[in-house]
Design a protein around this motif. Structure first.
Motif, PDB file in Angstrom:
ATOM      1  N   UNK A   1       4.137  -5.808 -10.125  1.00 29.20           N
ATOM      2  CA  UNK A   1       4.426  -6.546  -8.887  1.00 29.20           C
ATOM      3  C   UNK A   1       3.136  -6.764  -8.101  1.00 29.20           C
ATOM      4  N   UNK A   2       2.972  -7.928  -7.523  1.00 26.63           N
ATOM      5  CA  UNK A   2       1.700  -8.257  -6.876  1.00 26.63           C
ATOM      6  C   UNK A   2       1.648  -7.834  -5.410  1.00 26.63           C
ATOM      7  N   UNK A   3       2.622  -7.083  -4.967  1.00 29.04           N
ATOM      8  CA  UNK A   3       2.584  -6.623  -3.575  1.00 29.04           C
ATOM      9  C   UNK A   3       3.033  -5.164  -3.494  1.00 29.04           C
ATOM     10  N   UNK A   4       2.637  -4.520  -2.401  1.00 32.06           N
ATOM     11  CA  UNK A   4       3.065  -3.142  -2.145  1.00 32.06           C
ATOM     12  C   UNK A   4       3.941  -3.150  -0.907  1.00 32.06           C
ATOM     13  N   UNK A   5       5.209  -2.741  -1.063  1.00 33.60           N
ATOM     14  CA  UNK A   5       6.013  -2.662   0.160  1.00 33.60           C
ATOM     15  C   UNK A   5       5.536  -1.469   0.998  1.00 33.60           C
ATOM     16  N   UNK A   6       5.216  -0.377   0.335  1.00 35.37           N
ATOM     17  CA  UNK A   6       4.640   0.807   0.985  1.00 35.37           C
ATOM     18  C   UNK A   6       4.307   1.797  -0.130  1.00 35.37           C
ATOM     19  N   UNK A   7       3.142   2.450  -0.054  1.00 35.18           N
ATOM     20  CA  UNK A   7       2.769   3.361  -1.147  1.00 35.18           C
ATOM     21  C   UNK A   7       3.805   4.463  -1.420  1.00 35.18           C
ATOM     22  N   UNK A   8       4.550   4.859  -0.401  1.00 31.27           N
ATOM     23  CA  UNK A   8       5.538   5.921  -0.606  1.00 31.27           C
ATOM     24  C   UNK A   8       6.882   5.392  -1.114  1.00 31.27           C
ATOM     25  N   UNK A   9       6.993   4.072  -1.249  1.00 31.42           N
ATOM     26  CA  UNK A   9       8.258   3.495  -1.727  1.00 31.42           C
ATOM     27  C   UNK A   9       8.089   2.757  -3.053  1.00 31.42           C
ATOM     28  N   UNK A  10       6.894   2.260  -3.314  1.00 30.74           N
ATOM     29  CA  UNK A  10       6.678   1.388  -4.479  1.00 30.74           C
ATOM     30  C   UNK A  10       7.186   1.999  -5.790  1.00 30.74           C
ATOM     31  N   UNK A  11       6.986   3.313  -5.957  1.00 31.99           N
ATOM     32  CA  UNK A  11       7.393   3.938  -7.218  1.00 31.99           C
ATOM     33  C   UNK A  11       8.631   4.818  -7.072  1.00 31.99           C
ATOM     34  N   UNK A  12       9.451   4.507  -6.081  1.00 29.95           N
ATOM     35  CA  UNK A  12      10.662   5.298  -5.847  1.00 29.95           C
ATOM     36  C   UNK A  12      10.358   6.457  -4.899  1.00 29.95           C
ATOM     37  N   UNK A  13      11.425   7.037  -4.339  1.00 26.75           N
ATOM     38  CA  UNK A  13      11.202   8.131  -3.384  1.00 26.75           C
ATOM     39  C   UNK A  13      12.295   9.174  -3.547  1.00 26.75           C
ATOM     40  N   UNK A  14      11.993  10.380  -3.073  1.00 29.64           N
ATOM     41  CA  UNK A  14      12.958  11.491  -3.148  1.00 29.64           C
ATOM     42  C   UNK A  14      13.730  11.592  -1.839  1.00 29.64           C
TER      43      UNK A  14
ATOM     44  N   UNK B   1       1.265   0.275   9.876  1.00 30.42           N
ATOM     45  CA  UNK B   1       1.456   0.346   8.422  1.00 30.42           C
ATOM     46  C   UNK B   1       0.171   0.843   7.783  1.00 30.42           C
ATOM     47  N   UNK B   2       0.269   1.583   6.702  1.00 30.01           N
ATOM     48  CA  UNK B   2      -0.976   1.946   6.011  1.00 30.01           C
ATOM     49  C   UNK B   2      -1.599   0.699   5.398  1.00 30.01           C
ATOM     50  N   UNK B   3      -2.904   0.724   5.159  1.00 28.50           N
ATOM     51  CA  UNK B   3      -3.643  -0.424   4.623  1.00 28.50           C
ATOM     52  C   UNK B   3      -2.986  -0.954   3.346  1.00 28.50           C
ATOM     53  N   UNK B   4      -2.794  -2.261   3.261  1.00 26.11           N
ATOM     54  CA  UNK B   4      -2.261  -2.869   2.047  1.00 26.11           C
ATOM     55  C   UNK B   4      -0.743  -2.887   1.955  1.00 26.11           C
ATOM     56  N   UNK B   5      -0.061  -2.165   2.849  1.00 29.60           N
ATOM     57  CA  UNK B   5       1.403  -2.110   2.796  1.00 29.60           C
ATOM     58  C   UNK B   5       2.012  -3.255   3.600  1.00 29.60           C
ATOM     59  N   UNK B   6       3.113  -3.801   3.096  1.00 27.71           N
ATOM     60  CA  UNK B   6       3.817  -4.861   3.834  1.00 27.71           C
ATOM     61  C   UNK B   6       4.703  -4.284   4.928  1.00 27.71           C
ATOM     62  N   UNK B   7       5.131  -3.016   4.728  1.00 28.49           N
ATOM     63  CA  UNK B   7       6.091  -2.411   5.651  1.00 28.49           C
ATOM     64  C   UNK B   7       5.566  -1.103   6.225  1.00 28.49           C
ATOM     65  N   UNK B   8       6.053  -0.837   7.411  1.00 26.24           N
ATOM     66  CA  UNK B   8       5.849   0.453   8.050  1.00 26.24           C
ATOM     67  C   UNK B   8       7.030   1.338   7.651  1.00 26.24           C
ATOM     68  N   UNK B   9       6.874   2.644   7.724  1.00 30.10           N
ATOM     69  CA  UNK B   9       8.054   3.516   7.650  1.00 30.10           C
ATOM     70  C   UNK B   9       8.116   4.244   8.980  1.00 30.10           C
ATOM     71  N   UNK B  10       9.235   4.098   9.676  1.00 27.00           N
ATOM     72  CA  UNK B  10       9.323   4.605  11.042  1.00 27.00           C
ATOM     73  C   UNK B  10      10.724   5.153  11.317  1.00 27.00           C
ATOM     74  N   UNK B  11      10.764   6.260  12.049  1.00 24.59           N
ATOM     75  CA  UNK B  11      12.041   6.870  12.402  1.00 24.59           C
ATOM     76  C   UNK B  11      11.971   7.363  13.835  1.00 24.59           C
ATOM     77  N   UNK B  12      13.063   7.942  14.331  1.00 24.00           N
ATOM     78  CA  UNK B  12      13.059   8.413  15.722  1.00 24.00           C
ATOM     79  C   UNK B  12      13.318   9.916  15.823  1.00 24.00           C
ATOM     80  N   UNK B  13      12.761  10.495  16.890  1.00 19.36           N
ATOM     81  CA  UNK B  13      13.037  11.891  17.260  1.00 19.36           C
ATOM     82  C   UNK B  13      13.217  11.930  18.777  1.00 19.36           C
ATOM     83  N   UNK B  14      14.026  12.860  19.287  1.00 22.10           N
ATOM     84  CA  UNK B  14      14.182  12.942  20.743  1.00 22.10           C
ATOM     85  C   UNK B  14      12.840  13.209  21.422  1.00 22.10           C
ATOM     86  N   UNK B  15      12.602  12.578  22.581  1.00 23.34           N
ATOM     87  CA  UNK B  15      11.312  12.736  23.275  1.00 23.34           C
ATOM     88  C   UNK B  15      10.962  14.191  23.542  1.00 23.34           C
TER      89      UNK B  15
END
Ligand SMILES: N[C@@H](CCC(=O)N[C@@H](CS)C(=O)NCC(=O)O)C(=O)O
Ligand SMILES: [Zn+2]
Ligand SMILES: [Zn+2]
Length: 190
Positions: A1-14, A55-69
């Motif tokens: 694939x010629x793009x990276x959605x995110x280095x932690x997702x490209x090859x599957x995740x746990x 987003x990390x360099x080269x990634x198309x997507x950010x990975x973001x979640x929420x936590x209470x302030x």
């Protein structure tokens, strides 16, 4: 694939560890790293294609979640933080030196006020909540991605078991809409 959605997702995740109770996030500086300590795991962790999320360099997507302030504290080098866009709903506190976003806080009246937006990949530890869905997918076109390849991007997420949306997922959109309904001028019930 010629793009990276995110280095932690490209090859599957746990899947994350349901007992995860937080950890430390670090910016990318080689020295004097900003350290943010989280007292809980993230919720609603997701891939975001918008132009504002870090987003990390080269990634198309950010990975973001929420936590209470109240579960977020800056525990080292807070002097290096600045808000990148004070007019945005989410005040993204980023490192002045390396540019990494450490946390995003909402100060205005908003459905998500009380929750901070964080990137658990800034932690050295494993077990954080895995992404649950992909949001603002079409927004990557605004940043220069070829529209013809969007089918491949959506297919990549589907293959990972992540639903794709062009704003947020239905649960979060419903929360936003309910907040708008509550704060807007009274209307006749549907
Ligand atoms: N298409 C726009 C979408 C931006 C957007 O609305 N981002 C969402 C997801 S992070 C949001 O909630 N923004 C509020 C904010 O950034 O303050 C872009 O890519 O810039
Ligand atoms: Zn830094
Ligand atoms: Zn975003």
């Amino acid at each position: 694939m010629s793009f990276s959605i995110h280095p932690l997702l490209d090859n599957g995740f746990k899947k994350g560890d349901s007992n995860k109770s937080g950890g430390k996030l670090y910016c990318h500086c080689k020295s004097n790293r900003i350290e943010v300590t989280l007292g809980s795991d993230t919720a609603f962790n997701h891939a975001c294609g918008c132009s504002k999320c870090w987003k990390p360099k080269g990634a198309l997507f950010s990975i973001v979640g929420v936590v209470p302030v109240d579960k977020v504290s800056v525990t080292a080098n807070s002097n290096k933080l600045h808000v990148i866009d004070t007019s945005a709903a989410i005040q993204r506190h980023a490192c002045k030196d390396c540019g990494v976003h450490m946390y995003g806080r909402i100060e205005v009246d908003h459905a998500f006020k009380g929750l901070d937006f964080v990137h658990s990949e800034l932690s050295d530890e494993k077990g954080w909540q895995e992404p649950q869905f992909a949001a603002f997918v079409s927004s990557i076109i605004e940043q220069g991605f070829e529209p013809e390849k969007m089918g491949d991007v959506r297919k990549k997420f589907q293959g990972l078991g992540l639903e794709t949306f062009d704003c947020l997922n239905p649960t979060l959109m419903d929360l936003l809409a309910a907040h708008t309904a509550k704060t807007a001028a009274p209307k006749a019930k549907l």
